[in-house]
Design a protein around this motif. Structure first.
Motif, mmCIF file in Angstrom:
data_model
loop_
_atom_site.group_PDB
_atom_site.id
_atom_site.type_symbol
_atom_site.label_atom_id
_atom_site.label_comp_id
_atom_site.label_asym_id
_atom_site.label_seq_id
_atom_site.Cartn_x
_atom_site.Cartn_y
_atom_site.Cartn_z
ATOM 1 N N ASP A 88 -27.405 14.857 28.498
ATOM 2 C CA ASP A 88 -27.459 16.320 28.415
ATOM 3 C C ASP A 88 -28.879 16.790 28.077
ATOM 4 O O ASP A 88 -29.264 17.910 28.385
ATOM 5 N N GLU A 122 -18.099 18.630 17.901
ATOM 6 C CA GLU A 122 -19.444 18.988 17.455
ATOM 7 C C GLU A 122 -20.345 19.322 18.645
ATOM 8 O O GLU A 122 -21.067 20.323 18.625
ATOM 9 N N LEU A 123 -20.308 18.484 19.666
ATOM 10 C CA LEU A 123 -21.166 18.741 20.836
ATOM 11 C C LEU A 123 -20.818 20.083 21.478
ATOM 12 O O LEU A 123 -21.697 20.816 21.932
ATOM 13 N N LEU A 126 -22.008 22.965 19.003
ATOM 14 C CA LEU A 126 -23.461 23.177 19.051
ATOM 15 C C LEU A 126 -23.830 24.084 20.218
ATOM 16 O O LEU A 126 -24.829 24.793 20.189
ATOM 17 N N ASP A 127 -22.989 24.043 21.243
ATOM 18 C CA ASP A 127 -23.212 24.873 22.429
ATOM 19 C C ASP A 127 -22.418 26.183 22.344
ATOM 20 O O ASP A 127 -22.295 26.903 23.322
ATOM 21 N N TYR A 159 -22.157 26.750 13.188
ATOM 22 C CA TYR A 159 -23.211 26.592 14.194
ATOM 23 C C TYR A 159 -23.403 27.873 15.004
ATOM 24 O O TYR A 159 -24.424 28.054 15.643
ATOM 25 N N ASP A 161 -24.013 31.680 14.808
ATOM 26 C CA ASP A 161 -24.434 32.632 13.784
ATOM 27 C C ASP A 161 -23.769 34.000 13.942
ATOM 28 O O ASP A 161 -24.082 34.929 13.219
ATOM 29 N N THR B 297 -30.061 23.599 19.619
ATOM 30 C CA THR B 297 -30.124 23.624 18.151
ATOM 31 C C THR B 297 -31.100 22.602 17.567
ATOM 32 O O THR B 297 -31.359 22.621 16.364
ATOM 33 N N ARG B 300 -33.811 23.251 14.958
ATOM 34 C CA ARG B 300 -33.439 23.734 13.619
ATOM 35 C C ARG B 300 -33.645 22.648 12.564
ATOM 36 O O ARG B 300 -33.588 22.932 11.372
#
Lengths: 296, 410
Positions: A88, A122-123, A126-127, A159, A161, B297, B300
């Motif tokens: 990725d 998680e992956l 994060l996106d 992750y 905001d 990310t 960060r």
């Protein structure tokens, strides 16, 4: 060091390594017909076979099949996921296969293997993947449906905001214990309604050190002036925990620099005194850094 | 009578910073006694770094250099560079001395710093502490200039910096821009590199890059500048290593395997070398969970910059060993595939060019490229070409950074 000799030595190292690589037998990613290599050997073969542009589509197809196959050993599937995640990072070069990869991650997010579930979520998180956010939030609302531990779910929701999940995190904080409380505070540092919570936790000497340290940073983020007032009191309080006093001084240092505030002689005196009277190395080091910053 | 040594590129406080690249300097006699030329010998002393001297621009400098300075006060040119293998450990720890050759009488001196990027694993505690303090200040508890750097490495900018031949030049520029901001806070600081093919037990400590807890939140020692680290509003750093941090992550190409990617000498090609974007680069990122494991990310986490310093070092080392430092050498770079602006040698690079029309991203955070008193390169809006010959092997101004294990060699 003589450059010419350095070059000769490095060229020799390169030649030696290349010769060793040529002697190494190629390892198989997929089980060969009639002979099944061990899971560890296959995981290693997968991990060390990079996704280079010449083989990308074919290799991704093979890796996705391994990842999705619940009959494959956990280590082999984990290795496949690691290589895909690294792929990725190829950005546009990975674009032709990215949709298939994300689909597989969503599928694996509910897998029976906890590590794969957590890594996939998680992956996706994060996106800022909406599906991942929804299942993570649902797990916090109904813990019996949780796919990952509570602390991890809070972290992954953090992750993004955007504030949609903040009211939920506030509710979770009230019931949470241990690491989940800490993770909730990290997320709530973006929540104006949590200012009083941070002020209260920072002031409370019976609270855990980690919670008070996070509260110092949280309050500073939400109301720098209120933080500065509280921090001055903590730094001056010789009965308070030196680790908290050090954290307060560190936060004052960076807060002052970021806001480009003029040097306040009273604050300098307070910090100086804290450094002079403590036996804590951390506090002495933090006060030294603060005082240096006021000299620049 | 005394000897004045002048090295260009001093900062406002007169401090001089050198790398391995030779810099043209001068020595001249001030208030001469008599009309005869003054024979002097240059040498360097000090507790940390060392420099070397030459009368031509070469990597074959010597520890001492004899010059004859005209009594007229006319400057005599010489070249000075950091002695490879002897970088500074603190600000101004190198003193260049000019002695009268026969009597050894000290006639002049000049303090300087040999400032190069070092292996994070081998930093002294003082070097480590200065680096994290400067980085903490740049973050400014989330309100500092670092937010611009965080905003440069986001989803919308992926195609500017990844998946094409400009991957390495763009990140070289990005790191240098950040390093210059760190140096504006503390000029002794450089960006250390995390050598991800070796164990780095000194890096993953409470005092340096932190230790991850069971959830993957990074913990620091009390008072550490990163205890106030904040990005996108949220507190702290999320990072979970999938390996024992005293050992290298498994499955990554080693340095020697990476250097070999371009093919053997004399035909090594960038077009083959840049597959390192996948492994070791991508694999190093995903040897962790947390921020650093995804492009949008990754920045960060301050570790990102040390990881990328190593990626850049590997490119620098490949350039050096295969003499691929000239952008005019066709094997030193490659055509953009797919064809895209920002990935050709003459193209300006986003965001420093300020261009916000498609296909560039719609915002350009951070303004122009940070300047340096030590060099005029690469300018306010760098082009890809300017990132290739970073040590100015082919002449002209260097970019002003170097690695402790990649020499300057003409």
């Amino acid at each position: 060091m003589e450059i010419d000799q350095y070059r000769k030595r490095y060229e020799a190292e390169l030649a030696k390594a290349a010769a060793a690589d040529r002697r190494r037998p190629a390892a198989a990613r997929a089980p060969a017909a009639g002979k099944r290599p061990s899971a560890a050997a296959r995981a290693k073969a997968i991990a060390t076979t990079p996704l280079d542009r010449d083989n990308l589509e074919e290799a991704v197809t093979e890796l996705l099949a391994i990842l999705r196959d619940a009959k494959e050993p956990r280590t082999v599937r984990t290795a496949a996921l690691a290589v895909l995640a690294a792929g990725d990072f190829l950005g546009p070069r990975f674009a032709p296969v990215r949709a298939r990869y994300k689909d597989a991650l969503r599928e694996i997010a509910t897998d029976d293997v906890p590590e794969l579930r957590e890594r996939a979520l998680e992956l996706l998180a994060l996106d800022k993947d909406p599906y991942a956010q929804e299942v993570l939030a649902e797990g916090l609302r109904r813990p019996q449906k949780a796919l990952v531990p509570e602390a991890k779910a809070i972290q992954l929701l953090g992750y993004d905001d955007h504030a949609e999940n903040v009211p939920l995190i506030r509710r979770v904080f009230r019931r949470a214990t241990g690491p989940a409380r800490e993770e909730a505070l990290r997320v709530l540092a973006t929540d104006p309604q949590s200012e009083r919570l941070f002020a209260r936790l920072l002031k409370d000497k019976s609270e855990q050190r980690s919670i008070r340290r996070l509260s110092a940073s949280g309050l500073q983020s939400l109301n720098p002036d209120a933080f500065e007032r509280a921090a001055r009191r903590i730094v001056a309080d010789e009965d308070d925990d030196d680790a908290i006093r050090a954290a307060a001084v560190a936060a004052l240092t960076h807060g002052r620099e970021a806001r480009q505030k003029p040097v306040d002689p009273k604050l300098v005196q307070t910090v100086q005194q804290a450094g002079d009277t403590t036996r804590s190395r951390a506090l002495r080091s933090a006060t030294r850094r603060f005082l240096q910053s006021t000299e620049q | 009578m005394h000897v004045e040594i002048r090295i260009p590129g001093a900062d406002a406080l007169g401090r001089v910073f050198l790398t391995w690249t030779p810099v043209a300097a001068t020595a001249r006699v001030v208030n001469p006694v008599g009309a005869a030329p003054v024979p002097i010998t240059l040498r360097s002393v000090g507790s940390g770094g060392r420099v070397r001297f030459a009368t031509t621009r070469t990597h074959l400098g010597t520890p001492t250099l004899a010059l004859k300075l005209p009594a007229s006060g006319k400057p005599v040119r010489f070249f000075v560079a950091g002695a490879f293998g002897r970088p500074s450990v603190s600000l101004g720890d190198v003193v260049i001395q000019a002695h009268r050759t026969r009597t050894k009488l000290l006639l002049g001196k000049k303090r300087c710093t040999v400032r190069v990027r070092k292996n994070a694993q081998s930093l002294t505690p003082a070097e480590r502490d200065r680096f994290v303090a400067a980085f903490g200040t740049l973050n400014g508890a989330g309100a500092g200039r670092f937010s611009d750097f965080r905003d440069m490495h986001v989803s919308a900018a992926t195609a500017e910096a990844h998946g094409n031949v400009g991957f390495l030049p763009w990140h070289r520029a990005y790191l240098l821009d950040l390093e210059r901001e760190l140096q504006a806070i503390d000029p002794s600081v450089t960006l250390p590199y995390w050598r991800f093919d070796q164990g780095a037990a000194n890096v993953f400590t409470l005092e340096f890059m932190g230790v991850s807890n069971a959830v993957g939140s990074v913990q620091f020692a009390a008072g550490h500048p990163f205890t106030t680290w904040r990005t996108d509003g949220a507190l702290g750093i999320s990072r979970s290593p999938f390996f024992a941090t005293g050992s290298p992550p498994p499955g990554l190409r080693t340095e020697l395997q990476t250097i070999a990617l371009g093919g053997p000498a004399p035909n090594a090609q960038y077009a083959n070398f840049d597959v390192m974007e996948g492994n070791p680069h991508g694999s190093a990122h995903t040897s962790f969970g947390g921020f650093i494991s995804s492009i949008p990310t990754a920045a960060r986490d301050p570790l990102f910059f040390m990881l990328h310093a190593n990626v850049d070092r590997l490119w620098a080392k490949w350039q050096w060993i295969h003499k691929r430092t000239s952008p005019d050498e066709v094997r030193a770079f490659a055509p953009a595939v797919p064809n895209r602006i920002g990935h050709h040698l003459p193209d300006t690079m986003w965001p420093w060019n300020g261009v916000t029309t498609a296909p560039r991203p719609s915002t350009a955070p951070g303004g122009t490229f940070a300047s340096s008193t030590a060099t005029t390169a690469p300018g306010l809006s760098p082009i890809v070409r300017a990132m290739i010959d970073f040590q100015a092997v082919g002449g002209g101004p260097a970019l002003g950074f170097a690695y402790d294990d990649v020499p300057f060699e003409v």
